[in-house]
Write a protein that holds these residues in place. Sequence first.
Motif, PDB file in Angstrom:
ATOM      1  N   GLY A   4       0.819  -1.218   0.000  1.00 54.60           N
ATOM      2  CA  GLY A   4       0.000   0.000   0.000  1.00 54.60           C
ATOM      3  C   GLY A   4       0.846   1.258   0.000  1.00 54.60           C
ATOM      4  N   ALA A   5       1.930   1.240   0.768  1.00 53.68           N
ATOM      5  CA  ALA A   5       2.820   2.417   0.816  1.00 53.68           C
ATOM      6  C   ALA A   5       3.501   2.643  -0.529  1.00 53.68           C
ATOM      7  N   LEU A   6       4.007   1.571  -1.134  1.00 52.23           N
ATOM      8  CA  LEU A   6       4.657   1.724  -2.439  1.00 52.23           C
ATOM      9  C   LEU A   6       3.642   2.078  -3.522  1.00 52.23           C
ATOM     10  N   ALA A   7       2.432   1.564  -3.399  1.00 51.84           N
ATOM     11  CA  ALA A   7       1.379   1.905  -4.362  1.00 51.84           C
ATOM     12  C   ALA A   7       1.053   3.392  -4.307  1.00 51.84           C
ATOM     13  N   ALA A   8       1.092   3.970  -3.113  1.00 47.06           N
ATOM     14  CA  ALA A   8       0.858   5.411  -2.997  1.00 47.06           C
ATOM     15  C   ALA A   8       1.939   6.189  -3.736  1.00 47.06           C
TER      16      ALA A   8
ATOM     17  N   LEU B  35      -3.761  11.931 -16.366  1.00 50.48           N
ATOM     18  CA  LEU B  35      -3.906  11.901 -14.909  1.00 50.48           C
ATOM     19  C   LEU B  35      -4.948  10.865 -14.494  1.00 50.48           C
ATOM     20  N   VAL B  36      -6.120  10.937 -15.120  1.00 56.50           N
ATOM     21  CA  VAL B  36      -7.200   9.996 -14.793  1.00 56.50           C
ATOM     22  C   VAL B  36      -6.785   8.565 -15.132  1.00 56.50           C
ATOM     23  N   SER B  37      -6.137   8.386 -16.264  1.00 58.00           N
ATOM     24  CA  SER B  37      -5.691   7.050 -16.684  1.00 58.00           C
ATOM     25  C   SER B  37      -4.675   6.478 -15.702  1.00 58.00           C
ATOM     26  N   ALA B  38      -3.747   7.301 -15.248  1.00 57.25           N
ATOM     27  CA  ALA B  38      -2.738   6.845 -14.285  1.00 57.25           C
ATOM     28  C   ALA B  38      -3.392   6.457 -12.966  1.00 57.25           C
ATOM     29  N   LEU B  39      -4.339   7.245 -12.522  1.00 56.28           N
ATOM     30  CA  LEU B  39      -5.030   6.929 -11.273  1.00 56.28           C
ATOM     31  C   LEU B  39      -5.789   5.614 -11.384  1.00 56.28           C
ATOM     32  N   ILE B  40      -6.517   5.428 -12.474  1.00 51.03           N
ATOM     33  CA  ILE B  40      -7.287   4.196 -12.651  1.00 51.03           C
ATOM     34  C   ILE B  40      -6.360   2.992 -12.796  1.00 51.03           C
ATOM     35  N   GLY B  41      -5.307   3.111 -13.590  1.00 50.50           N
ATOM     36  CA  GLY B  41      -4.375   2.001 -13.789  1.00 50.50           C
ATOM     37  C   GLY B  41      -3.693   1.575 -12.501  1.00 50.50           C
ATOM     38  N   THR B  42      -3.244   2.535 -11.718  1.00 50.64           N
ATOM     39  CA  THR B  42      -2.578   2.206 -10.464  1.00 50.64           C
ATOM     40  C   THR B  42      -3.561   1.605  -9.465  1.00 50.64           C
ATOM     41  N   LEU B  43      -4.750   2.160  -9.381  1.00 50.07           N
ATOM     42  CA  LEU B  43      -5.754   1.609  -8.461  1.00 50.07           C
ATOM     43  C   LEU B  43      -6.148   0.188  -8.854  1.00 50.07           C
ATOM     44  N   MET B  44      -6.224  -0.076 -10.164  1.00 56.79           N
ATOM     45  CA  MET B  44      -6.519  -1.442 -10.607  1.00 56.79           C
ATOM     46  C   MET B  44      -5.427  -2.398 -10.133  1.00 56.79           C
ATOM     47  N   ALA B  45      -4.177  -2.001 -10.302  1.00 61.33           N
ATOM     48  CA  ALA B  45      -3.060  -2.857  -9.890  1.00 61.33           C
ATOM     49  C   ALA B  45      -3.092  -3.113  -8.386  1.00 61.33           C
ATOM     50  N   VAL B  46      -3.331  -2.077  -7.614  1.00 55.55           N
ATOM     51  CA  VAL B  46      -3.351  -2.207  -6.156  1.00 55.55           C
ATOM     52  C   VAL B  46      -4.488  -3.122  -5.712  1.00 55.55           C
ATOM     53  N   VAL B  47      -5.660  -2.920  -6.258  1.00 58.38           N
ATOM     54  CA  VAL B  47      -6.810  -3.733  -5.862  1.00 58.38           C
ATOM     55  C   VAL B  47      -6.596  -5.191  -6.247  1.00 58.38           C
ATOM     56  N   PHE B  48      -6.140  -5.423  -7.466  1.00 58.48           N
ATOM     57  CA  PHE B  48      -5.960  -6.805  -7.908  1.00 58.48           C
ATOM     58  C   PHE B  48      -4.867  -7.520  -7.123  1.00 58.48           C
ATOM     59  N   MET B  49      -3.786  -6.837  -6.824  1.00 59.09           N
ATOM     60  CA  MET B  49      -2.720  -7.469  -6.047  1.00 59.09           C
ATOM     61  C   MET B  49      -3.121  -7.639  -4.581  1.00 59.09           C
ATOM     62  N   GLY B  50      -3.891  -6.717  -4.064  1.00 64.07           N
ATOM     63  CA  GLY B  50      -4.322  -6.814  -2.671  1.00 64.07           C
ATOM     64  C   GLY B  50      -5.350  -7.903  -2.438  1.00 64.07           C
ATOM     65  N   ILE B  51      -6.141  -8.224  -3.454  1.00 61.98           N
ATOM     66  CA  ILE B  51      -7.182  -9.243  -3.295  1.00 61.98           C
ATOM     67  C   ILE B  51      -6.568 -10.597  -2.950  1.00 61.98           C
ATOM     68  N   THR B  52      -5.439 -10.921  -3.569  1.00 59.22           N
ATOM     69  CA  THR B  52      -4.830 -12.228  -3.301  1.00 59.22           C
ATOM     70  C   THR B  52      -4.374 -12.340  -1.851  1.00 59.22           C
ATOM     71  N   ALA B  53      -3.588 -11.384  -1.386  1.00 59.15           N
ATOM     72  CA  ALA B  53      -3.112 -11.435   0.006  1.00 59.15           C
ATOM     73  C   ALA B  53      -4.276 -11.347   0.987  1.00 59.15           C
ATOM     74  N   ALA B  54      -5.236 -10.495   0.696  1.00 57.29           N
ATOM     75  CA  ALA B  54      -6.379 -10.348   1.592  1.00 57.29           C
ATOM     76  C   ALA B  54      -7.217 -11.625   1.625  1.00 57.29           C
ATOM     77  N   SER B  55      -7.380 -12.294   0.486  1.00 57.65           N
ATOM     78  CA  SER B  55      -8.163 -13.532   0.476  1.00 57.65           C
ATOM     79  C   SER B  55      -7.438 -14.635   1.244  1.00 57.65           C
ATOM     80  N   ILE B  56      -6.108 -14.674   1.171  1.00 54.44           N
ATOM     81  CA  ILE B  56      -5.357 -15.670   1.941  1.00 54.44           C
ATOM     82  C   ILE B  56      -5.485 -15.378   3.435  1.00 54.44           C
ATOM     83  N   LEU B  57      -5.356 -14.111   3.810  1.00 54.46           N
ATOM     84  CA  LEU B  57      -5.531 -13.754   5.226  1.00 54.46           C
ATOM     85  C   LEU B  57      -6.929 -14.117   5.723  1.00 54.46           C
ATOM     86  N   PHE B  58      -7.931 -13.845   4.894  1.00 60.48           N
ATOM     87  CA  PHE B  58      -9.299 -14.184   5.270  1.00 60.48           C
ATOM     88  C   PHE B  58      -9.475 -15.700   5.376  1.00 60.48           C
TER      89      PHE B  58
END
Length: 158
Positions: free
Chosen positions: A26-30, A49-72
Amino acid sequence: MTERRPESDRTPTSNPVLRRALLWGGALAAVVLVVSAVLGLVFAGTEGLVSALIGTLMAVVFMGITAASILFANRFASSDLFVGAFFGIVLGGWILKFIVFIVLVVVLRDADWLNPTVLFLSLVAGVIASLVVDVLVVAKSRMPYVSDVQLPKPPHDE
């Protein structure tokens, strides 16, 4: 010497590593978000600007889902159905990511307000940053080679 965990405590020892990966990711994604947003704005204006925000948020969400699903899924470690629940939850997270990704590609494909090059590059930068964090966190973690194993007690001398 490490302290033995009681048999009733079946919490996976990977949880701190996954939490650390989510925190540092999350820190590096910021950082990636700010850098890609500034570069997108400089090179492609508001669309960039909008494209960069959407692209980065997509990457963060998709990568976070895996770790979060394992934790869950690890919350079910004390259950007799842990293996089935674990793989069901993690695979369900992957299927969810795949479906959401396909929907986003179809919806955003012809959007006039997006710059596809900036969107792609920021998505790739976010994925690479997340992978770097995962590698560093796992490499620096102090996980035993054999975790969550209870060794038999040695026989008593008679």
